[in-house]
Write a protein that holds these residues in place. Structure first.
Motif, PDB file in Angstrom:
ATOM      1  N   SER A 113      33.304 -24.839  26.307  1.00 34.95           N
ATOM      2  CA  SER A 113      32.603 -24.104  25.265  1.00 34.95           C
ATOM      3  C   SER A 113      31.396 -24.880  24.766  1.00 34.95           C
ATOM      4  O   SER A 113      30.346 -24.313  24.497  1.00 34.95           O
ATOM      5  N   LEU A 114      31.524 -26.195  24.715  1.00 32.75           N
ATOM      6  CA  LEU A 114      30.377 -26.999  24.295  1.00 32.75           C
ATOM      7  C   LEU A 114      29.230 -26.849  25.293  1.00 32.75           C
ATOM      8  O   LEU A 114      28.077 -26.663  24.916  1.00 32.75           O
ATOM      9  N   SER A 115      29.562 -26.899  26.604  1.00 35.66           N
ATOM     10  CA  SER A 115      28.493 -26.792  27.595  1.00 35.66           C
ATOM     11  C   SER A 115      27.917 -25.384  27.594  1.00 35.66           C
ATOM     12  O   SER A 115      26.731 -25.195  27.848  1.00 35.66           O
ATOM     13  N   GLY A 116      28.754 -24.379  27.282  1.00 40.90           N
ATOM     14  CA  GLY A 116      28.229 -23.020  27.161  1.00 40.90           C
ATOM     15  C   GLY A 116      27.222 -22.944  26.026  1.00 40.90           C
ATOM     16  O   GLY A 116      26.147 -22.358  26.160  1.00 40.90           O
ATOM     17  N   LEU A 117      27.571 -23.586  24.916  1.00 39.26           N
ATOM     18  CA  LEU A 117      26.671 -23.604  23.767  1.00 39.26           C
ATOM     19  C   LEU A 117      25.379 -24.349  24.114  1.00 39.26           C
ATOM     20  O   LEU A 117      24.277 -23.896  23.796  1.00 39.26           O
ATOM     21  N   ALA A 118      25.529 -25.481  24.811  1.00 33.54           N
ATOM     22  CA  ALA A 118      24.347 -26.259  25.200  1.00 33.54           C
ATOM     23  C   ALA A 118      23.466 -25.430  26.122  1.00 33.54           C
ATOM     24  O   ALA A 118      22.237 -25.430  25.998  1.00 33.54           O
ATOM     25  N   SER A 119      24.092 -24.699  27.056  1.00 37.34           N
ATOM     26  CA  SER A 119      23.329 -23.849  27.957  1.00 37.34           C
ATOM     27  C   SER A 119      22.533 -22.833  27.155  1.00 37.34           C
ATOM     28  O   SER A 119      21.366 -22.568  27.427  1.00 37.34           O
ATOM     29  N   PHE A 120      23.185 -22.271  26.147  1.00 43.21           N
ATOM     30  CA  PHE A 120      22.525 -21.266  25.332  1.00 43.21           C
ATOM     31  C   PHE A 120      21.326 -21.862  24.606  1.00 43.21           C
ATOM     32  O   PHE A 120      20.228 -21.309  24.640  1.00 43.21           O
ATOM     33  N   VAL A 121      21.542 -23.021  23.973  1.00 42.43           N
ATOM     34  CA  VAL A 121      20.433 -23.654  23.252  1.00 42.43           C
ATOM     35  C   VAL A 121      19.284 -23.923  24.210  1.00 42.43           C
ATOM     36  O   VAL A 121      18.125 -23.597  23.931  1.00 42.43           O
ATOM     37  N   THR A 254      24.176 -31.931  18.563  1.00 46.20           N
ATOM     38  CA  THR A 254      22.977 -31.120  18.314  1.00 46.20           C
ATOM     39  C   THR A 254      21.672 -31.843  18.661  1.00 46.20           C
ATOM     40  O   THR A 254      20.843 -31.276  19.386  1.00 46.20           O
ATOM     41  N   PRO A 255      21.476 -33.082  18.184  1.00 48.86           N
ATOM     42  CA  PRO A 255      20.214 -33.745  18.566  1.00 48.86           C
ATOM     43  C   PRO A 255      20.085 -33.874  20.085  1.00 48.86           C
ATOM     44  O   PRO A 255      19.001 -33.694  20.638  1.00 48.86           O
ATOM     45  N   THR A 256      21.213 -34.140  20.752  1.00 46.43           N
ATOM     46  CA  THR A 256      21.204 -34.259  22.203  1.00 46.43           C
ATOM     47  C   THR A 256      20.682 -32.984  22.849  1.00 46.43           C
ATOM     48  O   THR A 256      19.813 -33.015  23.723  1.00 46.43           O
ATOM     49  N   MET A 257      21.233 -31.854  22.389  1.00 49.28           N
ATOM     50  CA  MET A 257      20.829 -30.586  22.977  1.00 49.28           C
ATOM     51  C   MET A 257      19.338 -30.367  22.800  1.00 49.28           C
ATOM     52  O   MET A 257      18.648 -29.942  23.726  1.00 49.28           O
ATOM     53  N   LEU A 258      18.827 -30.653  21.590  1.00 50.32           N
ATOM     54  CA  LEU A 258      17.414 -30.378  21.335  1.00 50.32           C
ATOM     55  C   LEU A 258      16.520 -31.279  22.177  1.00 50.32           C
ATOM     56  O   LEU A 258      15.570 -30.815  22.805  1.00 50.32           O
ATOM     57  N   ARG A 259      16.872 -32.569  22.236  1.00 52.18           N
ATOM     58  CA  ARG A 259      16.081 -33.479  23.073  1.00 52.18           C
ATOM     59  C   ARG A 259      16.089 -33.028  24.527  1.00 52.18           C
ATOM     60  O   ARG A 259      15.060 -32.976  25.184  1.00 52.18           O
ATOM     61  N   SER A 260      17.288 -32.685  25.013  1.00 54.30           N
ATOM     62  CA  SER A 260      17.412 -32.330  26.423  1.00 54.30           C
ATOM     63  C   SER A 260      16.683 -31.032  26.732  1.00 54.30           C
ATOM     64  O   SER A 260      16.162 -30.859  27.817  1.00 54.30           O
ATOM     65  N   ARG A 303      28.346 -35.745  24.589  1.00 53.76           N
ATOM     66  CA  ARG A 303      26.894 -35.722  24.717  1.00 53.76           C
ATOM     67  C   ARG A 303      26.476 -35.712  26.188  1.00 53.76           C
ATOM     68  O   ARG A 303      25.451 -35.169  26.551  1.00 53.76           O
ATOM     69  N   GLY A 304      27.315 -36.320  27.031  1.00 53.33           N
ATOM     70  CA  GLY A 304      27.033 -36.317  28.463  1.00 53.33           C
ATOM     71  C   GLY A 304      27.281 -34.957  29.095  1.00 53.33           C
ATOM     72  O   GLY A 304      26.893 -34.718  30.239  1.00 53.33           O
ATOM     73  N   VAL A 305      27.972 -34.074  28.384  1.00 53.22           N
ATOM     74  CA  VAL A 305      28.157 -32.714  28.873  1.00 53.22           C
ATOM     75  C   VAL A 305      27.032 -31.829  28.360  1.00 53.22           C
ATOM     76  O   VAL A 305      26.484 -31.005  29.084  1.00 53.22           O
ATOM     77  N   ALA A 306      26.670 -32.055  27.085  1.00 53.20           N
ATOM     78  CA  ALA A 306      25.651 -31.207  26.479  1.00 53.20           C
ATOM     79  C   ALA A 306      24.281 -31.454  27.097  1.00 53.20           C
ATOM     80  O   ALA A 306      23.525 -30.516  27.341  1.00 53.20           O
ATOM     81  N   ALA A 307      23.962 -32.721  27.381  1.00 54.21           N
ATOM     82  CA  ALA A 307      22.613 -33.039  27.835  1.00 54.21           C
ATOM     83  C   ALA A 307      22.242 -32.341  29.147  1.00 54.21           C
ATOM     84  O   ALA A 307      21.243 -31.628  29.198  1.00 54.21           O
ATOM     85  N   PRO A 308      23.025 -32.515  30.224  1.00 54.98           N
ATOM     86  CA  PRO A 308      22.578 -31.883  31.472  1.00 54.98           C
ATOM     87  C   PRO A 308      22.591 -30.364  31.400  1.00 54.98           C
ATOM     88  O   PRO A 308      21.754 -29.713  32.028  1.00 54.98           O
ATOM     89  N   GLU A 309      23.522 -29.793  30.634  1.00 54.91           N
ATOM     90  CA  GLU A 309      23.573 -28.330  30.579  1.00 54.91           C
ATOM     91  C   GLU A 309      22.388 -27.756  29.817  1.00 54.91           C
ATOM     92  O   GLU A 309      21.792 -26.768  30.242  1.00 54.91           O
ATOM     93  N   ALA A 310      22.050 -28.366  28.670  1.00 50.20           N
ATOM     94  CA  ALA A 310      20.861 -27.910  27.958  1.00 50.20           C
ATOM     95  C   ALA A 310      19.648 -28.123  28.850  1.00 50.20           C
ATOM     96  O   ALA A 310      18.769 -27.268  28.952  1.00 50.20           O
ATOM     97  N   GLY A 311      19.628 -29.271  29.542  1.00 51.66           N
ATOM     98  CA  GLY A 311      18.486 -29.602  30.399  1.00 51.66           C
ATOM     99  C   GLY A 311      18.298 -28.610  31.525  1.00 51.66           C
ATOM    100  O   GLY A 311      17.205 -28.112  31.741  1.00 51.66           O
ATOM    101  N   ASN A 312      19.375 -28.266  32.245  1.00 48.77           N
ATOM    102  CA  ASN A 312      19.132 -27.405  33.403  1.00 48.77           C
ATOM    103  C   ASN A 312      18.822 -25.971  33.007  1.00 48.77           C
ATOM    104  O   ASN A 312      18.044 -25.292  33.658  1.00 48.77           O
TER     105      ASN A 312
END
Lengths: 512, 143
Positions: A113-121, A254-260, A303-312
């Motif tokens: 769910s976290l990576s889903g959220l990161a993907s969305f962001v 959250t900061p991770t997602m935004l940076r990524s 954070r290691g899950v959120a970063a690549p998902e937001a990034g890709n």
């Protein structure tokens, strides 16, 4: 404000029942294709193109369907990365590093769910980036003449190998091969047949859809046959656990997602980078920033899950910018989407925004809608998609092959095209064995004719003077970037690729 | 070594392509560049890239054993036959046979092979032809 009113018009176009239904279908199929190892965004979209056509969908609905698949696949790739430690598609490679350890700790549901959220962001903000950046790029592109366009195409080819390419010779080989294939058929300017060897079927040239489906989808079937990889990647029931991440985890990431998101978007816009690089850069940057001693990264750090998902996902949105604004895609899947536009007789590029604003803004609005649908599908319904992972390739791959045939046959109704497609499938398999990237081939067949006609137009306007190609500051700039982009990987390529290749397999040739 | 052979094949391809380009008949109504120039540039790039691959080859790929190679070859033949037989036998029969072959080679048991083959064929027929209205190849049985 102009932009916002165009966007409002876009929503008016996208919000019809048919389009919403297509977006929903696209998101669903895309997530499945992303989740299944062996089917990624580019071959997923490739298989569905002929379908969109034969169904007689118009330009906007087809694009809505196919970009929803694209975004969906970007979301879906993470599912098998986290649960099985096998990336569902290439961009999800980096998600394995922390996603799977999290799953092993019994936090699979939270990771999902976290990576889903990161993907969305990632994709939500990238779509805003697309809205604001693309019109600016269009303003520059309107200054382009034929010579600049020729330079731009050259730039696209020379940088396509990307920063992660180890062998620029093979990228160049692939580009030349694709361009060479595009030359087959009757020359549009003088009417003489070229490279047809008297075969009437070849007078129209090779349909690039046939090439795409053969290279991307059929070659995958051959790879599976070669390894006789027929059983499902999992037989055990994976424990999902609690599906919502605690507030503290969201706050922490959250900061991770935004940076990524920012990093991924930039990687997506730049030529030759694409989503795989977007997730790679985001992950490495995040790791260097918050955990330089690797205490928690690689062991299940959220954070290691959120970063690549937001990034890709941000990169996926970013990659649409050059495709829509310039007509020059920088990644595999956007190349396939370009094929859709070309087959619908729509020329992407600066004029698209003035001549077909309904297509552009309808598409962008659909991206927003798709994003919310994907968020809804990927968090509460993720359990459904994990079940899809249990479909074994021995059932899946024949379906992929047969649907490819159905699609191509539906367009042309000729056995000749099917034979050409089988030929491309075998060729794709051989080239993948040699680690020759397939995307430049596709881009070559797509852009070859436009590239040649710009070259000829530029030189004819200047009475046969070839130096007209490097006559304007804009053209010179493009050439300089192209040359730098070609040489840079020769210096840095090995380092980046060896870091990335820890998790890469033969999917390397179909990257996005 | 594999890469060297690949490069040589590429070089031959480039030469052949260049030769075929010179054989293009120029029409008297030509522009300043003509239909030959761009193909010749492409041939040059193809040739140079091939030479670079010959000079600096990568490590050999993991070639499959002869058995697996035959497997890929046989699948190719089956798919070619499928393309040729599609208009003759019609969609449902040809597709059932081809997908049964593929699923068998990917390791299905006999009964599963039969079910998967027929299921794939009928499933695609129902979804794509009956629901979506796509025209598929028609055989003697009308399906």
């Amino acid at each position: 404000m102009d932009t916002l009113s165009s966007l409002a018009d876009g929503f008016a176009i996208a919000l019809t029942w048919q389009n919403i239904l297509l977006a929903l279908l696209g998101c669903f199929l895309g997530t499945i294709m992303g989740a299944l190892p062996g089917l990624g965004p580019s071959n997923g979209v490739a298989i569905l193109i002929p379908l969109a056509f034969t169904l007689g969908l118009g330009a906007t609905p087809s694009l809505i369907l196919l970009t929803s698949v694209y975004y969906g696949a970007m979301y879906g790739g993470r599912i098998s990365s986290i649960l099985l430690n096998i990336p569902g598609d290439e961009p999800a490679m980096m998600t394995c590093l922390d996603g799977h350890p999290m799953a092993l700790k019994g936090m699979a549901g939270q990771a999902l769910s976290l990576s889903g959220l990161a993907s969305f962001v990632g994709s939500f903000f990238a779509t805003w980036g697309l809205i604001f950046l693309a019109p600016q790029l269009v303003k520059i592109a309107l200054l382009f003449g034929p010579a600049e366009y020729f330079a731009l195409f050259a730039l696209a080819f020379m940088t396509l190998g990307g920063v992660s390419s180890t062998n620029q010779a093979k990228s160049a080989f692939a580009a030349a091969l694709g361009l060479g294939l595009a030359m087959i058929g009757v020359d549009t300017q003088t009417g003489v047949p070229r490279f047809t060897f008297g075969e009437v079927h070849l007078y129209d040239g090779i349909d690039f859809l046939v090439a795409i489906v053969g290279l991307f989808a059929l070659s995958e079937v051959f790879i599976f046959l070669e390894h006789r990889h027929g059983s499902a990647s999992t037989n055990r029931k994976v424990e999902i656990g609690r599906l919502s991440p605690p507030m503290s985890m969201i706050k922490q990431t959250t900061p991770t997602m935004l940076r990524s998101t920012v990093l991924g978007f930039i990687a997506g816009v730049l030529p030759g980078a694409g989503a795989s690089l977007g997730s790679f850069i985001s992950y490495s940057f995040e790791k260097r920033l918050v955990d330089p001693q690797s205490k928690t990264f690689g062991k299940g750090d959220p954070r290691g899950v959120a970063a690549p998902e937001a990034g890709n996902n941000a990169a996926a949105g970013g990659a649409l910018v050059p495709m829509l604004a310039l007509g020059v895609p920088g990644s595999g899947t956007t190349a396939v989407l370009l094929a859709v536009l070309l087959s619908l007789n729509i020329t992407p590029g600066p004029l698209l925004f003035t001549q077909n604003p309904d297509v552009v803004w309808g598409l962008i609005a659909a991206l927003f809608i798709a994003n919310f649908m994907l968020l809804a599908m990927n968090i509460p319904m993720v359990g459904l998609f994990t079940r899809v992972l249990m479909v074994p390739p021995r059932i899946l791959m024949p379906i992929v092959a047969m649907v490819s045939f159905v699609g191509i046959y539906g367009i042309s109704g000729s056995s000749f095209d099917l034979l050409v497609m089988v030929g491309f499938g075998v060729m794709g398999w051989i080239l993948r064995k040699f680690d020759v990237p397939l995307v430049p081939i596709i881009l070559g067949t797509l852009l070859g004719n436009a590239m040649e006609s710009n070259l000829r137009r530029a030189i004819t306007i200047d009475n046969g003077n070839w130096f007209t190609l490097i006559d304007s500051p804009l053209a010179i700039t493009l050439w300089v970037i192209a040359i730098i982009g070609f040489i840079l990987p020769l210096i840095f390529g090995r380092k980046v690729k060896s870091q990335m290749s820890q998790r890469r397999d033969e999917e390397g040739s179909i990257k996005d | 070594m594999s890469d060297r052979i690949f490069g040589i094949v590429g070089l031959v391809l480039a030469l052949g392509y260049a030769y075929a380009a010179t054989q293009i008949e120029e029409s008297f109504l030509s522009d300043a560049v003509g239909p030959k120039a761009f193909p010749l540039i492409i041939a040059a790039i193809l040739g140079l890239a091939s030479i670079a691959i010959i000079l600096k080859p990568d490590a050999s790929p993991d070639w499959p054993s002869v058995g697996r190679l035959v497997e890929v070859l046989a699948a190719t033949v089956v798919l070619i036959l499928y393309a040729e037989l599609l208009p003759v036998t019609g969609f449902v029969i040809a597709t059932a046979l081809a997908s049964a072959y593929l699923t068998w080679r990917l390791g299905s048991k006999p009964l599963a092979t039969l079910i998967t083959g027929i299921g794939t064929s009928l499933g695609i027929y129902v979804i794509f032809h009956l629901v979506l209205g796509l025209s598929l190849a028609r055989g003697p049985l009308g399906i």
